[in-house]
Design a protein around this motif. Structure first.
Motif, short mmCIF file in Angstrom:
data_model
loop_
_atom_site.label_atom_id
_atom_site.label_comp_id
_atom_site.label_asym_id
_atom_site.label_seq_id
_atom_site.Cartn_x
_atom_site.Cartn_y
_atom_site.Cartn_z
N THR A 226 0.83 -1.21 0.00
CA THR A 226 0.00 0.00 0.00
C THR A 226 0.87 1.27 0.00
O THR A 226 0.43 2.32 -0.48
CB THR A 226 -0.94 0.01 1.22
OG1 THR A 226 -0.19 -0.37 2.37
CG2 THR A 226 -2.09 -0.95 1.03
N LEU A 229 2.40 1.60 -3.68
CA LEU A 229 1.34 1.94 -4.64
C LEU A 229 0.75 3.34 -4.37
O LEU A 229 -0.15 3.77 -5.07
CB LEU A 229 0.23 0.89 -4.58
CG LEU A 229 0.63 -0.51 -5.10
CD1 LEU A 229 -0.46 -1.53 -4.80
CD2 LEU A 229 0.93 -0.47 -6.59
N MET A 231 -0.99 4.40 -1.77
CA MET A 231 -2.32 4.45 -1.13
C MET A 231 -2.24 5.15 0.22
O MET A 231 -3.18 5.80 0.65
CB MET A 231 -2.88 3.03 -0.96
CG MET A 231 -3.13 2.34 -2.29
SD MET A 231 -3.46 0.59 -2.12
CE MET A 231 -5.21 0.61 -1.90
N ARG A 242 7.57 5.47 -4.47
CA ARG A 242 6.17 5.26 -4.85
C ARG A 242 6.11 5.00 -6.35
O ARG A 242 6.59 5.80 -7.14
CB ARG A 242 5.34 6.49 -4.52
CG ARG A 242 5.11 6.66 -3.07
CD ARG A 242 3.71 7.22 -2.82
NE ARG A 242 3.41 7.14 -1.40
CZ ARG A 242 3.66 8.10 -0.53
NH1 ARG A 242 4.19 9.23 -0.93
NH2 ARG A 242 3.36 7.92 0.74
N ALA A 244 3.13 4.38 -7.94
CA ALA A 244 1.81 4.81 -8.42
C ALA A 244 1.24 5.77 -7.39
O ALA A 244 1.76 5.88 -6.28
CB ALA A 244 0.89 3.60 -8.59
N ASP A 245 0.17 6.46 -7.79
CA ASP A 245 -0.50 7.36 -6.86
C ASP A 245 -1.96 6.90 -6.75
O ASP A 245 -2.88 7.58 -7.19
CB ASP A 245 -0.40 8.81 -7.38
CG ASP A 245 -1.08 9.80 -6.45
OD1 ASP A 245 -1.49 9.40 -5.33
OD2 ASP A 245 -1.24 10.97 -6.84
N LEU A 246 -2.12 5.69 -6.18
CA LEU A 246 -3.47 5.11 -6.12
C LEU A 246 -4.39 5.90 -5.21
O LEU A 246 -5.61 5.85 -5.39
CB LEU A 246 -3.41 3.65 -5.66
CG LEU A 246 -2.84 2.63 -6.64
CD1 LEU A 246 -3.24 1.22 -6.24
CD2 LEU A 246 -3.27 2.90 -8.07
N ASN A 247 -3.84 6.63 -4.26
CA ASN A 247 -4.68 7.45 -3.39
C ASN A 247 -5.49 8.43 -4.24
O ASN A 247 -6.71 8.55 -4.10
CB ASN A 247 -3.78 8.18 -2.39
CG ASN A 247 -4.57 8.76 -1.24
OD1 ASN A 247 -5.37 9.66 -1.45
ND2 ASN A 247 -4.37 8.23 -0.05
N ILE A 249 -5.84 8.25 -7.64
CA ILE A 249 -6.61 7.52 -8.67
C ILE A 249 -7.91 6.98 -8.07
O ILE A 249 -9.00 7.16 -8.65
CB ILE A 249 -5.76 6.39 -9.29
CG1 ILE A 249 -4.64 7.00 -10.14
CG2 ILE A 249 -6.63 5.43 -10.13
CD1 ILE A 249 -3.62 6.01 -10.65
N ILE A 250 -7.82 6.38 -6.89
CA ILE A 250 -9.04 5.81 -6.26
C ILE A 250 -9.98 6.95 -5.84
O ILE A 250 -11.19 6.89 -6.06
CB ILE A 250 -8.66 4.91 -5.06
CG1 ILE A 250 -7.92 3.67 -5.55
CG2 ILE A 250 -9.92 4.51 -4.27
CD1 ILE A 250 -7.30 2.82 -4.44
#
Ligand code: KIV
Length: 273
Positions: A226, A229, A231, A242, A244-247, A249-250
């Motif tokens: 997490t 990614l 999050m 990091r 990805a920046d899923l925080n 994106i989600i």
């Protein structure tokens, strides 16, 4: 960014881990706590998945890893194992399940292995837990050690700062790593220590050293899924990269969904029966 192509699709074993170190092949590990994340991570080529007791923080929202129970770790581990085809699955023994005595440790270790079908266990600590380590290994259960910043001892340390910066603590860490390797552990995680110490330990022991904040000269790396990614937006240690920046994106995806529902745009004609 591109997908990593795994050439050897056989299930990873603890023997393969040691073989990888001998061949100079770096080991890539991540944590996972549930079926869906485990199957994505496994399909993307990680060599091993740790069902970390960091589930206490990132899944349950606790401040430390201490509250998570054996039953909860078993639940997470069973979910992960169902999602994995190739990676070695290692399960953290939670705080309090191996420190009391070796008999209790082996009983809890056997329970985890029987109920989860995982491949190995991870325990935090060196000389002080050696009787438990030996007894679990004697039962035929592979163990990954964990030295340096050991989060189950956070109340003793008092901070999450870099460990083993002074000579006495560095010497104890090297001594403990040797003890764990000699006892028969198949790998050791070193967390948040100087890179030069990580490199030294990796040279001194024959088993793989997996680092998290232990520099680039160890045999492999592990990160909390997490965190890498993106999050967990508010956790920014120096060792974390990091991917990805899923925080965001989600958050954006959920925001769009809420907007569509409120404006009667979802579901449309094609999205109903
Ligand atoms: O529980 C965990 O996620 C861990 C890793 C940080 C190594 O122990």
């Amino acid at each position: 960014m591109s997908k990593y192509i795994v050439e050897d699709t056989r299930k990873v074993t603890t023997h393969r881990f040691i073989e990888m170190k001998r061949k100079g092949e770096k080991i890539a590990m991540l944590t996972a706590y549930d079926y869906t994340m485990a199957s994505i991570i496994d399909g993307a080529g990680v060599d091993a998945i740790l069902v970390g007791d960091s589930a206490s923080n990132v899944m349950a929202g606790n401040v430390t890893t201490l509250p998570i129970t054996l039953d909860q770790m078993i639940y997470h581990a069973k979910s992960v194992v169902r999602g994995v085809k190739r990676a070695l699955v290692v399960v953290d023994m939670p705080f309090g399940t191996y420190q009391v005595n070796a008999d209790e440790a082996v009983k809890n270790a056997i329970r985890i292995m029987k109920e989860t079908h995982a491949d190995a266990l991870k325990l935090e600590g060196g000389e002080e837990i050696l009787p438990s380590v030996r007894k679990i290994l004697d039962a035929g259960i592979p163990i990954m050690g964990h030295l340096g910043l050991t989060p189950q001892s956070i109340n003793k340390f008092g901070t999450y700062c870099v460990r083993a910066k002074d000579e006495a603590e560095a010497d104890k860490l090297k001594h403990d790593a040797k003890l764990l390797a000699d006892a028969g552990c198949f790998a050791i995680v070193l967390e948040k220590i100087p890179a030069s110490l990580g490199e030294q330990v990796a040279k001194e022991v024959e088993i793989p050293i997996i680092g998290i904040g232990a520099g680039g000269k160890v045999d492999g790396q592990i990160l909390v899924c997490t965190d890498m990614l993106g999050m967990t937006a508010d956790f920014t240690p120096r060792f974390l990269r990091r991917y990805a920046d899923l925080n965001t994106i989600i958050g954006n995806a959920v925001g769009s969904y809420v907007g569509d529902v409120k404006e009667c745009d979802f579901p449309n004609d094609k999205e109903q029966y």
